[in-house]
Design a protein around this motif. Structure first.
Motif, PDB file in Angstrom:
ATOM      1  N   ARG A 319       0.849  -1.168   0.290  1.00  0.00           N
ATOM      2  CA  ARG A 319       0.426   0.021   0.164  1.00  0.00           C
ATOM      3  C   ARG A 319       0.158   0.960  -0.062  1.00  0.00           C
ATOM      4  O   ARG A 319       0.196   2.306  -0.432  1.00  0.00           O
ATOM      5  CB  ARG A 319      -0.634   0.070   1.595  1.00  0.00           C
ATOM      6  N   ALA A 320       2.286   0.922   0.945  1.00  0.00           N
ATOM      7  CA  ALA A 320       2.708   2.335   0.147  1.00  0.00           C
ATOM      8  C   ALA A 320       3.247   2.876  -0.822  1.00  0.00           C
ATOM      9  O   ALA A 320       3.686   3.362  -0.770  1.00  0.00           O
ATOM     10  CB  ALA A 320       4.249   2.070   1.519  1.00  0.00           C
ATOM     11  N   LEU A 321       3.970   1.562  -1.228  1.00  0.00           N
ATOM     12  CA  LEU A 321       4.311   1.727  -2.520  1.00  0.00           C
ATOM     13  C   LEU A 321       3.309   1.933  -3.476  1.00  0.00           C
ATOM     14  O   LEU A 321       3.701   2.795  -4.734  1.00  0.00           O
ATOM     15  CB  LEU A 321       5.386   0.246  -3.070  1.00  0.00           C
ATOM     16  N   ALA A 322       2.671   2.060  -3.440  1.00  0.00           N
ATOM     17  CA  ALA A 322       0.908   2.015  -4.286  1.00  0.00           C
ATOM     18  C   ALA A 322       0.808   3.873  -4.301  1.00  0.00           C
ATOM     19  O   ALA A 322      -0.306   4.281  -4.672  1.00  0.00           O
ATOM     20  CB  ALA A 322      -0.262   1.109  -3.961  1.00  0.00           C
ATOM     21  N   GLY A 323       1.462   4.276  -3.236  1.00  0.00           N
ATOM     22  CA  GLY A 323       0.744   5.932  -2.478  1.00  0.00           C
ATOM     23  C   GLY A 323       0.267   6.103  -1.963  1.00  0.00           C
ATOM     24  O   GLY A 323      -0.185   7.142  -1.288  1.00  0.00           O
ATOM     25  N   ASP A 324      -0.320   5.466  -0.664  1.00  0.00           N
ATOM     26  CA  ASP A 324      -1.368   4.731   0.877  1.00  0.00           C
ATOM     27  C   ASP A 324      -0.287   5.562   1.654  1.00  0.00           C
ATOM     28  O   ASP A 324       0.362   5.155   2.231  1.00  0.00           O
ATOM     29  CB  ASP A 324      -2.014   3.503   0.892  1.00  0.00           C
ATOM     30  N   ASP A 325      -0.913   7.367   2.043  1.00  0.00           N
ATOM     31  CA  ASP A 325      -0.405   7.942   3.105  1.00  0.00           C
ATOM     32  C   ASP A 325      -0.510   7.111   4.088  1.00  0.00           C
ATOM     33  O   ASP A 325      -0.268   7.847   5.262  1.00  0.00           O
ATOM     34  CB  ASP A 325      -0.594   9.494   2.804  1.00  0.00           C
ATOM     35  N   ALA A 326      -1.854   6.260   4.153  1.00  0.00           N
ATOM     36  CA  ALA A 326      -2.533   6.211   5.460  1.00  0.00           C
ATOM     37  C   ALA A 326      -1.680   5.178   5.727  1.00  0.00           C
ATOM     38  O   ALA A 326      -0.742   4.806   7.015  1.00  0.00           O
ATOM     39  CB  ALA A 326      -4.087   5.779   5.289  1.00  0.00           C
ATOM     40  N   ALA A 327      -1.123   4.096   4.976  1.00  0.00           N
ATOM     41  CA  ALA A 327      -0.514   2.588   5.016  1.00  0.00           C
ATOM     42  C   ALA A 327       1.299   3.903   5.462  1.00  0.00           C
ATOM     43  O   ALA A 327       1.798   2.926   6.760  1.00  0.00           O
ATOM     44  CB  ALA A 327       0.215   2.200   3.794  1.00  0.00           C
ATOM     45  N   ARG A 328       1.628   4.619   4.657  1.00  0.00           N
ATOM     46  CA  ARG A 328       3.133   4.601   5.509  1.00  0.00           C
ATOM     47  C   ARG A 328       3.164   5.994   6.570  1.00  0.00           C
ATOM     48  O   ARG A 328       3.984   5.602   7.377  1.00  0.00           O
ATOM     49  CB  ARG A 328       3.287   6.326   4.182  1.00  0.00           C
ATOM     50  N   SER A 329       2.235   6.419   6.799  1.00  0.00           N
ATOM     51  CA  SER A 329       1.765   6.744   8.603  1.00  0.00           C
ATOM     52  C   SER A 329       1.880   5.704   9.777  1.00  0.00           C
ATOM     53  O   SER A 329       2.722   5.690  10.503  1.00  0.00           O
ATOM     54  CB  SER A 329       0.557   7.861   7.940  1.00  0.00           C
ATOM     55  N   VAL A 330       1.394   4.474   8.977  1.00  0.00           N
ATOM     56  CA  VAL A 330       1.391   3.538   9.733  1.00  0.00           C
ATOM     57  C   VAL A 330       2.659   3.219   9.862  1.00  0.00           C
ATOM     58  O   VAL A 330       3.237   3.025  11.200  1.00  0.00           O
ATOM     59  CB  VAL A 330       0.504   2.635   9.927  1.00  0.00           C
ATOM     60  N   LEU A 331       3.245   2.972   9.269  1.00  0.00           N
ATOM     61  CA  LEU A 331       4.279   2.656   8.756  1.00  0.00           C
ATOM     62  C   LEU A 331       5.318   3.482   9.600  1.00  0.00           C
ATOM     63  O   LEU A 331       6.857   2.611  10.526  1.00  0.00           O
ATOM     64  CB  LEU A 331       5.406   2.240   7.630  1.00  0.00           C
ATOM     65  N   ARG A 332       5.720   4.638   9.851  1.00  0.00           N
ATOM     66  CA  ARG A 332       6.046   5.401   9.897  1.00  0.00           C
ATOM     67  C   ARG A 332       6.091   4.854  11.566  1.00  0.00           C
ATOM     68  O   ARG A 332       7.034   5.722  12.405  1.00  0.00           O
ATOM     69  CB  ARG A 332       6.193   6.710   9.544  1.00  0.00           C
ATOM     70  N   GLU A 333       5.086   5.918  12.040  1.00  0.00           N
ATOM     71  CA  GLU A 333       4.604   6.276  13.426  1.00  0.00           C
ATOM     72  C   GLU A 333       3.938   4.524  14.271  1.00  0.00           C
ATOM     73  O   GLU A 333       4.854   4.408  15.359  1.00  0.00           O
ATOM     74  CB  GLU A 333       2.798   6.464  13.746  1.00  0.00           C
ATOM     75  N   ALA A 334       3.932   3.725  14.176  1.00  0.00           N
ATOM     76  CA  ALA A 334       4.209   2.135  14.406  1.00  0.00           C
ATOM     77  C   ALA A 334       5.209   1.095  14.628  1.00  0.00           C
ATOM     78  O   ALA A 334       6.068   0.863  15.285  1.00  0.00           O
ATOM     79  CB  ALA A 334       2.780   1.556  14.338  1.00  0.00           C
ATOM     80  N   VAL A 335       6.214   1.925  13.365  1.00  0.00           N
ATOM     81  CA  VAL A 335       7.292   0.896  12.939  1.00  0.00           C
ATOM     82  C   VAL A 335       8.431   1.766  13.583  1.00  0.00           C
ATOM     83  O   VAL A 335       9.496   1.576  13.994  1.00  0.00           O
ATOM     84  CB  VAL A 335       7.014   0.000  11.833  1.00  0.00           C
ATOM     85  N   PHE A 336       8.944   2.748  12.608  1.00  0.00           N
ATOM     86  CA  PHE A 336      10.328   3.293  12.827  1.00  0.00           C
ATOM     87  C   PHE A 336       9.947   4.533  13.732  1.00  0.00           C
ATOM     88  O   PHE A 336      11.257   3.973  14.219  1.00  0.00           O
ATOM     89  CB  PHE A 336      10.221   4.172  11.297  1.00  0.00           C
ATOM     90  N   ALA A 337       8.994   4.834  14.343  1.00  0.00           N
ATOM     91  CA  ALA A 337       9.442   5.354  15.651  1.00  0.00           C
ATOM     92  C   ALA A 337       9.292   4.657  16.828  1.00  0.00           C
ATOM     93  O   ALA A 337      10.904   5.039  17.360  1.00  0.00           O
ATOM     94  CB  ALA A 337       8.278   6.399  15.346  1.00  0.00           C
ATOM     95  N   PRO A 338       9.210   4.083  16.886  1.00  0.00           N
ATOM     96  CA  PRO A 338       9.718   2.783  18.163  1.00  0.00           C
ATOM     97  C   PRO A 338      10.537   2.959  18.091  1.00  0.00           C
ATOM     98  O   PRO A 338      10.956   2.310  19.464  1.00  0.00           O
ATOM     99  CB  PRO A 338       8.527   1.882  18.444  1.00  0.00           C
ATOM    100  N   LEU A 339      11.068   1.776  16.573  1.00  0.00           N
ATOM    101  CA  LEU A 339      12.462   1.218  16.767  1.00  0.00           C
ATOM    102  C   LEU A 339      13.809   2.542  16.595  1.00  0.00           C
ATOM    103  O   LEU A 339      14.229   2.679  17.737  1.00  0.00           O
ATOM    104  CB  LEU A 339      12.770   1.035  15.052  1.00  0.00           C
ATOM    105  N   SER A 340      13.116   3.947  16.231  1.00  0.00           N
ATOM    106  CA  SER A 340      13.883   4.983  16.592  1.00  0.00           C
ATOM    107  C   SER A 340      14.657   5.684  18.565  1.00  0.00           C
ATOM    108  O   SER A 340      15.091   5.930  18.498  1.00  0.00           O
ATOM    109  CB  SER A 340      13.890   5.943  15.794  1.00  0.00           C
TER     110      SER A 340
END
Length: 407
Positions: A319-340
């Motif tokens: 979904r992120a590759l297809a341009g879904d902003d909601a999916a990119r937001s989930v990946l950023r906030e639920a995966v990348f942010a906790p790791l960082s």
């Protein structure tokens, strides 16, 4: 061949030769004198029928005065219609219904069900049968009785046809209401409007909505939608079915056993992908859930090995590759942010592990730590994000999240 007794139906097994096709039987002949006699006794027969209805039908006595008056008028029309039908037995069904029900047959359907309407016809016939010996001479009673029975059959079929047409109209109207609800949720209309449309289709669930999107089969007529809706209601308190172009869309509320239920209805979809998404809130807030399901349906082609059905949350990278902003937001906030923010080198460990071909030893050499340390950190990544780097699919989700977060 043995002749059948008078008044009985011939036995189909009595002859090996099929009966020749011919025109339908006409009404029994009744003399003009009998017709005039019946016409003069319409009032008497109507009174007898009304008395019989009150004695034989308990639900009739429970109706209001206006409702009973309407049914008494229908009984009177039925008796008058018998005389008219005997004069012209080629009456069409529509004419018969108009004579029997009057100008507003919908009033009858609001008063009584089809079962009770047929009980009404049966009771009228019984009352007329009981009254015939006192009205018609003995030599004409058999022919008149046969005419009454034939007429009652025509009335029953005509009334059933009216109810069937009304049921089809209600089904078509319900389908339009459901289509409006699906469209309003997909458009993201205000929650008040969505709630109003949901109430119009009888939606009762106050919490928990599942949206399912998949390929629509070739045939999606009203009968198919009705069967699918009934099948969904076996595991969901509410079920709304809609067709949007080549997509079949389901809104389910109060779902119990989602996975097993979806497996049962998979044959109803087309051959392609089926994606579902769920939300814990009311249907008025189901817009984002519906968007996720539609986005997942579009992006599912990028994951050929995806299960069927597949959750929209499992399609975040596509979904992120297809341009879904909601999916990119989930990946950023639920995966990348906790790791960082977790520290302890978790993000560096994930990057080294994925970049080193999913090798613990290669990651350990790059990080100058023991392989057991890498293994421990990867378990911590799974605890923090919910995605296990040692599972290939989860590792792809983590890799996409790192790319999205860094961008």
């Amino acid at each position: 061949m043995t002749a059948s007794p008078p008044g009985s139906l011939p036995d189909p097994a009595a002859s090996a030769d099929p009966a020749p096709a011919g025109p339908p039987p006409t009404a029994p002949h009744v003399d003009e004198e009998i017709l005039r006699l019946l016409q003069s006794q319409v009032g008497t027969l109507t009174t007898a029928v009304n008395r019989h209805l009150e004695e034989q039908l308990p639900w009739y006595r429970q109706l209001s005065t206006d409702e009973r008056a309407s049914l008494r008028l229908i009984a009177q029309r039925g008796i008058q219609g018998l005389v008219n039908w005997l004069e012209d037995p080629d009456h069409r069904s529509l004419t018969l219904v108009n004579e029997l029900l009057g100008s507003a047959p919908s009033d009858l359907m609001r008063t009584v069900s089809l079962q009770r309407a047929l009980q009404l016809v049966r009771s009228i016939v019984e009352a007329v049968e009981l009254r015939l010996p006192a009205v018609v001479p003995a030599e004409a009673q058999q022919a008149t009785l046969e005419a009454v029975l034939r007429y009652s059959r025509e009335c029953a079929f005509a009334v059933a046809d009216v109810y069937a047409r009304a049921a089809e109209s209600r089904g078509a109207w319900d389908s339009r209401l459901e289509a409006l609800l699906v469209d309003s949720v997909l458009r993201g209309e205000p929650a008040e409007q969505i709630d109003s449309r949901a109430a119009a289709v009888g939606w009762r669930s106050a919490d928990g909505v599942v949206v399912v999107v998949g390929d629509a089969p070739e045939q999606t007529d009203a009968l198919f939608l009705s069967h699918l809706r009934r099948q969904c209601q076996r595991f969901a308190a509410d079920a709304v079915v809609g067709v949007q172009g080549d997509r079949l869309v389901l809104f389910l509320g109060g779902v119990e056993g989602l996975e097993a239920g979806l497996e049962r209805i998979m044959p109803r979809f087309g051959q392609g992908r089926v994606v579902y998404s769920r939300i814990d809130g009311p249907i008025g807030r189901a817009h984002e859930c519906a968007e996720a399901a539609h986005s997942g349906y579009t992006a599912a082609a990028a994951w050929p090995q995806a299960p069927r059905p597949v959750a929209a949350e499992d399609l975040l990278p596509e979904r992120a590759l297809a341009g879904d902003d909601a999916a990119r937001s989930v990946l950023r906030e639920a995966v990348f942010a906790p790791l960082s923010t977790a520290g302890n080198g978790l993000m560096e460990t994930v990057s080294a592990y994925i970049g080193g071909g999913h090798s613990l030893e290669a990651a350990a050499r790059e990080l100058f730590v023991h392989p057991n340390t890498v293994r421990y950190r990867l378990r911590r990544v799974s605890d923090v994000t919910g995605w296990d780097p040692m599972v290939p699919r989860d590792a792809y989700v983590l890799q996409t999240a790192l790319a999205v977060g860094r961008l």
